[in-house]
Design a protein around this motif. Structure first.
Motif, PDB file in Angstrom:
ATOM      1  N   VAL A 275       0.851  -1.186   0.000  1.00  0.00           N
ATOM      2  CA  VAL A 275       0.000   0.000   0.000  1.00  0.00           C
ATOM      3  C   VAL A 275       0.887   1.236   0.000  1.00  0.00           C
ATOM      4  O   VAL A 275       1.860   1.318   0.738  1.00  0.00           O
ATOM      5  CB  VAL A 275      -0.913  -0.009   1.246  1.00  0.00           C
ATOM      6  N   SER A 276       0.544   2.182  -0.828  1.00  0.00           N
ATOM      7  CA  SER A 276       1.318   3.411  -0.920  1.00  0.00           C
ATOM      8  C   SER A 276       0.977   4.335   0.243  1.00  0.00           C
ATOM      9  O   SER A 276      -0.196   4.578   0.523  1.00  0.00           O
ATOM     10  CB  SER A 276       1.005   4.120  -2.237  1.00  0.00           C
ATOM     11  N   PRO A 277       2.007   4.889   0.917  1.00  0.00           N
ATOM     12  CA  PRO A 277       1.719   5.825   2.010  1.00  0.00           C
ATOM     13  C   PRO A 277       1.364   7.220   1.497  1.00  0.00           C
ATOM     14  O   PRO A 277       1.040   8.103   2.269  1.00  0.00           O
ATOM     15  CB  PRO A 277       3.035   5.853   2.788  1.00  0.00           C
ATOM     16  N   PHE A 278       1.417   7.434   0.186  1.00  0.00           N
ATOM     17  CA  PHE A 278       1.143   8.749  -0.407  1.00  0.00           C
ATOM     18  C   PHE A 278      -0.326   9.115  -0.234  1.00  0.00           C
ATOM     19  O   PHE A 278      -1.217   8.343  -0.549  1.00  0.00           O
ATOM     20  CB  PHE A 278       1.506   8.726  -1.889  1.00  0.00           C
TER      21      PHE A 278
END
Length: 59
Positions: free
Chosen positions: A49-52
Motif C-alpha cells: 500500500v502506498s503511504p502517499f
C-alpha cells in the motif's frame, strides 16, 4: 494420496456419502489448512500500500 471432497470420485470407487462428526471435523480442518497454505503462497498478492496521500485540489 489424499483427495479433497470436491475432487471427482475415482472411476472404480464406491461413493460413501455418510460422514461422522469426527470425519467432518477432520475434513474441515484439512480444508482450512489448505486454504491457509494457499493464502501464504500468494502473499503478498499485490504491491504494498502506498503511504502517499494526495493533496486537495486548490480552488
Amino acid at each position: 494420496m489424499s483427495r479433497d471432497r470436491k475432487d471427482p470420485p475415482a472411476i472404480d470407487a464406491e461413493r460413501d456419502v455418510s460422514e461422522t462428526p469426527q470425519q467432518r471435523r477432520e475434513r474441515k480442518h484439512h480444508e482450512s489448512r489448505n486454504h491457509d497454505e494457499a493464502l501464504e503462497e500468494t502473499f503478498p498478492a499485490s504491491d504494498p500500500v502506498s503511504p502517499f496521500v494526495p493533496a486537495k485540489t486548490p480552488e
